[in-house]
Write a protein that holds these residues in place. Structure first.
Motif, PDB file in Angstrom:
ATOM      1  N   THR A 172       0.826  -1.214   0.000  1.00 45.43           N
ATOM      2  CA  THR A 172       0.000   0.000   0.000  1.00 45.43           C
ATOM      3  C   THR A 172       0.853   1.253   0.000  1.00 45.43           C
ATOM      4  O   THR A 172       0.339   2.355  -0.127  1.00 45.43           O
ATOM      5  N   HIS A 173       2.152   1.076   0.203  1.00 47.40           N
ATOM      6  CA  HIS A 173       3.093   2.200   0.164  1.00 47.40           C
ATOM      7  C   HIS A 173       4.495   1.634  -0.084  1.00 47.40           C
ATOM      8  O   HIS A 173       4.687   0.412  -0.065  1.00 47.40           O
ATOM      9  N   THR A 174       5.466   2.507  -0.317  1.00 49.77           N
ATOM     10  CA  THR A 174       6.830   2.029  -0.557  1.00 49.77           C
ATOM     11  C   THR A 174       7.590   1.871   0.756  1.00 49.77           C
ATOM     12  O   THR A 174       8.752   1.436   0.749  1.00 49.77           O
ATOM     13  N   SER A 175       6.955   2.176   1.889  1.00 49.08           N
ATOM     14  CA  SER A 175       7.662   2.112   3.172  1.00 49.08           C
ATOM     15  C   SER A 175       8.235   0.730   3.520  1.00 49.08           C
ATOM     16  O   SER A 175       9.276   0.666   4.192  1.00 49.08           O
ATOM     17  N   PRO A 176       7.622  -0.412   3.118  1.00 50.35           N
ATOM     18  CA  PRO A 176       8.258  -1.688   3.420  1.00 50.35           C
ATOM     19  C   PRO A 176       9.692  -1.793   2.884  1.00 50.35           C
ATOM     20  O   PRO A 176      10.512  -2.553   3.433  1.00 50.35           O
ATOM     21  N   VAL A 177      10.004  -1.025   1.861  1.00 52.54           N
ATOM     22  CA  VAL A 177      11.369  -1.066   1.326  1.00 52.54           C
ATOM     23  C   VAL A 177      12.363  -0.445   2.317  1.00 52.54           C
ATOM     24  O   VAL A 177      13.549  -0.779   2.312  1.00 52.54           O
ATOM     25  N   GLN A 178      11.878   0.438   3.204  1.00 53.59           N
ATOM     26  CA  GLN A 178      12.734   0.912   4.308  1.00 53.59           C
ATOM     27  C   GLN A 178      13.277  -0.280   5.077  1.00 53.59           C
ATOM     28  O   GLN A 178      14.480  -0.401   5.332  1.00 53.59           O
ATOM     29  N   ILE A 179      12.349  -1.176   5.476  1.00 50.86           N
ATOM     30  CA  ILE A 179      12.736  -2.331   6.292  1.00 50.86           C
ATOM     31  C   ILE A 179      13.693  -3.234   5.523  1.00 50.86           C
ATOM     32  O   ILE A 179      14.733  -3.648   6.021  1.00 50.86           O
ATOM     33  N   TYR A 198      -0.483   0.206  -4.294  1.00 47.66           N
ATOM     34  CA  TYR A 198      -1.869  -0.149  -4.632  1.00 47.66           C
ATOM     35  C   TYR A 198      -2.817   0.148  -3.477  1.00 47.66           C
ATOM     36  O   TYR A 198      -2.547  -0.218  -2.334  1.00 47.66           O
ATOM     37  N   ARG A 199      -3.937   0.785  -3.776  1.00 47.30           N
ATOM     38  CA  ARG A 199      -5.003   0.951  -2.781  1.00 47.30           C
ATOM     39  C   ARG A 199      -6.343   0.926  -3.501  1.00 47.30           C
ATOM     40  O   ARG A 199      -6.458   1.474  -4.612  1.00 47.30           O
ATOM     41  N   ALA A 200      -7.345   0.332  -2.872  1.00 49.41           N
ATOM     42  CA  ALA A 200      -8.656   0.210  -3.503  1.00 49.41           C
ATOM     43  C   ALA A 200      -9.390   1.545  -3.423  1.00 49.41           C
ATOM     44  O   ALA A 200     -10.118   1.813  -2.470  1.00 49.41           O
ATOM     45  N   HIS A 211       2.071   5.700  -7.945  1.00 46.93           N
ATOM     46  CA  HIS A 211       3.513   5.609  -7.711  1.00 46.93           C
ATOM     47  C   HIS A 211       3.938   6.488  -6.548  1.00 46.93           C
ATOM     48  O   HIS A 211       3.465   7.606  -6.406  1.00 46.93           O
ATOM     49  N   GLN A 212       4.827   5.945  -5.738  1.00 49.60           N
ATOM     50  CA  GLN A 212       5.416   6.728  -4.659  1.00 49.60           C
ATOM     51  C   GLN A 212       6.930   6.682  -4.786  1.00 49.60           C
ATOM     52  O   GLN A 212       7.492   5.778  -5.399  1.00 49.60           O
ATOM     53  N   VAL A 213       7.575   7.646  -4.144  1.00 50.48           N
ATOM     54  CA  VAL A 213       9.012   7.516  -3.921  1.00 50.48           C
ATOM     55  C   VAL A 213       9.231   7.659  -2.421  1.00 50.48           C
ATOM     56  O   VAL A 213       8.729   8.571  -1.780  1.00 50.48           O
ATOM     57  N   GLU A 214       9.917   6.647  -1.887  1.00 54.60           N
ATOM     58  CA  GLU A 214      10.238   6.623  -0.464  1.00 54.60           C
ATOM     59  C   GLU A 214      11.656   7.162  -0.302  1.00 54.60           C
ATOM     60  O   GLU A 214      12.509   6.940  -1.164  1.00 54.60           O
ATOM     61  N   GLY A 215      11.901   7.853   0.783  1.00 51.62           N
ATOM     62  CA  GLY A 215      13.271   8.290   1.076  1.00 51.62           C
ATOM     63  C   GLY A 215      13.629   7.852   2.482  1.00 51.62           C
ATOM     64  O   GLY A 215      12.769   7.855   3.374  1.00 51.62           O
ATOM     65  N   HIS A 251       0.592  12.418  12.072  1.00 50.14           N
ATOM     66  CA  HIS A 251       0.874  11.154  12.738  1.00 50.14           C
ATOM     67  C   HIS A 251       1.016  10.014  11.736  1.00 50.14           C
ATOM     68  O   HIS A 251       0.170   9.826  10.858  1.00 50.14           O
ATOM     69  N   PHE A 252       2.118   9.312  11.817  1.00 47.37           N
ATOM     70  CA  PHE A 252       2.273   8.023  11.142  1.00 47.37           C
ATOM     71  C   PHE A 252       2.817   7.059  12.176  1.00 47.37           C
ATOM     72  O   PHE A 252       3.647   7.454  13.001  1.00 47.37           O
ATOM     73  N   PRO A 253       2.395   5.802  12.145  1.00 49.47           N
ATOM     74  CA  PRO A 253       2.881   4.852  13.149  1.00 49.47           C
ATOM     75  C   PRO A 253       4.392   4.636  13.054  1.00 49.47           C
ATOM     76  O   PRO A 253       5.029   4.284  14.041  1.00 49.47           O
ATOM     77  N   PHE A 254       4.953   4.825  11.851  1.00 48.63           N
ATOM     78  CA  PHE A 254       6.366   4.471  11.646  1.00 48.63           C
ATOM     79  C   PHE A 254       7.316   5.640  11.791  1.00 48.63           C
ATOM     80  O   PHE A 254       8.515   5.493  11.590  1.00 48.63           O
ATOM     81  N   THR A 255       6.811   6.824  12.115  1.00 45.85           N
ATOM     82  CA  THR A 255       7.717   7.963  12.371  1.00 45.85           C
ATOM     83  C   THR A 255       7.285   8.676  13.644  1.00 45.85           C
ATOM     84  O   THR A 255       6.099   8.699  14.001  1.00 45.85           O
ATOM     85  N   GLU A 256       8.254   9.234  14.348  1.00 46.85           N
ATOM     86  CA  GLU A 256       7.979  10.003  15.556  1.00 46.85           C
ATOM     87  C   GLU A 256       9.108  10.978  15.814  1.00 46.85           C
ATOM     88  O   GLU A 256      10.244  10.527  16.044  1.00 46.85           O
ATOM     89  N   LEU A 284       3.597  15.392   0.779  1.00 51.81           N
ATOM     90  CA  LEU A 284       4.215  14.173   1.302  1.00 51.81           C
ATOM     91  C   LEU A 284       4.056  14.009   2.798  1.00 51.81           C
ATOM     92  O   LEU A 284       3.691  14.939   3.513  1.00 51.81           O
ATOM     93  N   GLY A 285       4.332  12.772   3.230  1.00 51.01           N
ATOM     94  CA  GLY A 285       4.394  12.461   4.651  1.00 51.01           C
ATOM     95  C   GLY A 285       5.832  12.157   5.019  1.00 51.01           C
ATOM     96  O   GLY A 285       6.599  11.650   4.198  1.00 51.01           O
ATOM     97  N   SER A 286       6.194  12.481   6.266  1.00 48.84           N
ATOM     98  CA  SER A 286       7.596  12.301   6.639  1.00 48.84           C
ATOM     99  C   SER A 286       7.743  12.267   8.158  1.00 48.84           C
ATOM    100  O   SER A 286       6.765  12.425   8.892  1.00 48.84           O
ATOM    101  N   GLY A 287       8.957  12.091   8.623  1.00 49.55           N
ATOM    102  CA  GLY A 287       9.228  12.140  10.056  1.00 49.55           C
ATOM    103  C   GLY A 287      10.532  11.463  10.395  1.00 49.55           C
ATOM    104  O   GLY A 287      11.272  11.014   9.508  1.00 49.55           O
ATOM    105  N   PHE A 307      15.711   9.902   9.142  1.00 45.92           N
ATOM    106  CA  PHE A 307      14.423  10.447   8.683  1.00 45.92           C
ATOM    107  C   PHE A 307      13.903   9.605   7.539  1.00 45.92           C
ATOM    108  O   PHE A 307      14.669   8.890   6.871  1.00 45.92           O
ATOM    109  N   ALA A 308      12.595   9.690   7.310  1.00 42.15           N
ATOM    110  CA  ALA A 308      11.985   8.999   6.174  1.00 42.15           C
ATOM    111  C   ALA A 308      10.901   9.900   5.609  1.00 42.15           C
ATOM    112  O   ALA A 308      10.338  10.734   6.320  1.00 42.15           O
ATOM    113  N   PHE A 309      10.663   9.729   4.317  1.00 42.00           N
ATOM    114  CA  PHE A 309       9.528  10.444   3.721  1.00 42.00           C
ATOM    115  C   PHE A 309       8.956   9.598   2.598  1.00 42.00           C
ATOM    116  O   PHE A 309       9.612   8.675   2.094  1.00 42.00           O
TER     117      PHE A 309
HETATM  118  N1  PHE Z   1       3.994   5.642   3.801  1.00 45.26           N
HETATM  119  C1  PHE Z   1       3.282   6.882   4.015  1.00 45.26           C
HETATM  120  C2  PHE Z   1       2.067   6.902   3.096  1.00 45.26           C
HETATM  121  O1  PHE Z   1       2.007   6.159   2.160  1.00 45.26           O
HETATM  122  C3  PHE Z   1       4.160   8.067   3.716  1.00 45.26           C
HETATM  123  C4  PHE Z   1       5.310   8.190   4.656  1.00 45.26           C
HETATM  124  C5  PHE Z   1       6.516   7.614   4.358  1.00 45.26           C
HETATM  125  C6  PHE Z   1       5.181   8.883   5.843  1.00 45.26           C
HETATM  126  C7  PHE Z   1       7.590   7.721   5.236  1.00 45.26           C
HETATM  127  C8  PHE Z   1       6.226   9.017   6.706  1.00 45.26           C
HETATM  128  C9  PHE Z   1       7.447   8.440   6.411  1.00 45.26           C
HETATM  129  O2  PHE Z   1       1.182   7.690   3.257  1.00 45.26           O
END
Ligand code: PHE
Length: 353
Positions: A172-179, A198-200, A211-215, A251-256, A284-287, A307-309
C-alpha cells in the motif's frame, strides 16, 4: 592473317558482356590463343619470312589488344549506365514514418527524481509489489487491528480455504522497502525507492495503482533539519525555482515525530503554480524513523537515527507538467500520451546547486 584479324575484331565487336569478351581474349591472345600460336610459328620461318610476318603479326596482336581494351571499357560503361538506370531512386521523397512512442510522464518524473536524489548521495532501492503483511504493516509499527490497516484500503491476495500462511498484500506504500534496505545494508544508509503501490480507491485524484518515492536516511546524527534541507533542495531542483515548504505536525505509526509537508503554490484561474503565491499544497508524509522501525530493520536505535519520507510521483508529475486528471495517466490513450509524453532523448530538467 587477314582472316584472323577480321574474325577476332568481329567477335570483339559482337561480345555482349565482359565475360564473353574475356572468352574472345583467351581464344585470340591467351597463352593458347590463335594469334599467340601463330606468333610461335615465327621460329620455324626463314629469316626473310620472319622479317615480313613478324611486324604484321605484332601489329595485329596490338590491334586486337587495343580493340579488347576499348570494348571492355565500353561494356563496363554500359553496365554502369544500366545499374544507374535500374537502381535510381529519388532521395528527395519523404521517408516512411515509423510510429514512435513517447516517454510517459511518470517515467520522466521518476528519472528526474532519481537524478536529483542521486546528486545528494541517495541510491535506488527496490522491493516486491506483492508484500507480506509483516513488511507492509507489522515491521512499520502497524500491528494487527491497528486502525491504519483499515484506512489503507488494502488489496489482500486470495488464499485457498485452509491455507493459513500469514496474508500477502499488494503493498500500500513504498515504506516496506525501508525495512528491506535496513535489513540488507544496515546503517548508515541513504536510499530512495520509487515504485508502484496499490489501494482500492478510484476518483479524479485516486487510482488503484499509483507511484510513490520513499526516502530514508539513517546515520548517527540525522535530524529533522536534514530532512527539511533535503526536501527543499529536492523541490527547488525539481521545479527549477525556489520552493518554500511548510511542515505540519501529523501522525504516522512508523515515524515520531511525524510531519506532513506542504509546498508553496498559487492558484490562478483554476491553475496551480508551484513556488509562488501564499497557498499551500500537501505533497508528502515524513518524520523521524520510529525506534521500533529501526529495530525491525535490525538497526540499534540507541546508536542510529534517521528520517523517512514518502511522496506521490504521479502527483508531482501533475503539478510540474500541468496535468489535470490522474486517471488519464493509466488510460493508455494515445492522444494523451502524445500530448503529455516526452521524446526519448529529453534530458531530465534538473539542476542541483
Ligand atoms: N507511507 C506513508 C504513506 O504512504 C508516507 C510516509 C513515508 C510517511 C515515510 C512518513 C514516512 O502515506
Amino acid at each position: 592473317m587477314d582472316d584472323l584479324r577480321a574474325k577476332y575484331l568481329g567477335l570483339i565487336a559482337d561480345a555482349a558482356d565482359e565475360a564473353a569478351l574475356e572468352d574472345v581474349r583467351l581464344a585470340a591472345i591467351g597463352k593458347k590463343g590463335e594469334v599467340s600460336l601463330a606468333m610461335r610459328q615465327l621460329g620455324r620461318m626463314t629469316p626473310e619470312e620472319r622479317q615480313q610476318a613478324g611486324p604484321r603479326l605484332n601489329a595485329m596482336r596490338d590491334e586486337i589488344a587495343s580493340a579488347l581494351t576499348a570494348r571492355k571499357a565500353a561494356l563496363s560503361d554500359a553496365a554502369l549506365e544500366a545499374r544507374l538506370r535500374d537502381e535510381w531512386l529519388d532521395v528527395t521523397l519523404p521517408g516512411r514514418q515509423r510510429p514512435r512512442g513517447t516517454v510517459h510522464p511518470v517515467s520522466q518524473v521518476w528519472e528526474e527524481m532519481t537524478a536529483i536524489f542521486a546528486d545528494m548521495g541517495f541510491s535506488v532501492a527496490e522491493g516486491p509489489q506483492i508484500e507480506s503483511d509483516w513488511y507492509n504493516f507489522d515491521a512499520l509499527n502497524i500491528p494487527d487491528h491497528h486502525p491504519a490497516r483499515g484506512e489503507m484500503d488494502t488489496f489482500y491476495m486470495a488464499r485457498d480455504a485452509g491455507d493459513n500462511r500469514p496474508p500477502h498484500v499488494l503493498r500500500t506504500h513504498t515504506s516496506p522497502v525501508q525495512i528491506r534496505s535496513m535489513r540488507e545494508h544496515g546503517a548508515p544508509l541513504r536510499i530512495i525507492c520509487p515504485g508502484r503501490v496499490y489501494r482500492a480507491d478510484y476518483d479524479q485524484t485516486h487510482t488503484p495503482m499509483f507511484h510513490q518515492v520513499e526516502g530514508l536516511a539513517v546515520d548517527r546524527d540525522i535530524s529533522m533539519a536534514n530532512l527539511k534541507w533535503v526536501l527543499e533542495e529536492f523541490f527547488t531542483a525539481f521545479f527549477g525555482r525556489e520552493v518554500k515548504t511548510r511542515f505540519r505536525a501529523s501522525h504516522f505509526p512508523f515515524t515520531e515525530p511525524s510531519a506532513e509537508v506542504d509546498i508553496q503554490c498559487a492558484w490562478t484561474d483554476g491553475q496551480v503554480r508551484v513556488g509562488e503565491g501564499d497557498d499551500w499544497l500537501e505533497v508528502l508524509g515524513s518524520g523521524m524513523v520510529h525506534p521500533k522501525v529501526l529495530e525491525a530493520g535490525g538497526i540499534d536505535p540507541t546508536q542510529w537515527q534517521g528520517f523517512a519520507f514518502g511522496m506521490g510521483i504521479d502527483r508531482l508529475a501533475m503539478l510540474k507538467y500541468g496535468i489535470p486528471d490522474l486517471r488519464a495517466f493509466f488510460d493508455a490513450d494515445l492522444r494523451w500520451l502524445r500530448h503529455y509524453g516526452f521524446a526519448a532523448l529529453d534530458v531530465p530538467a534538473v539542476h542541483v546547486g
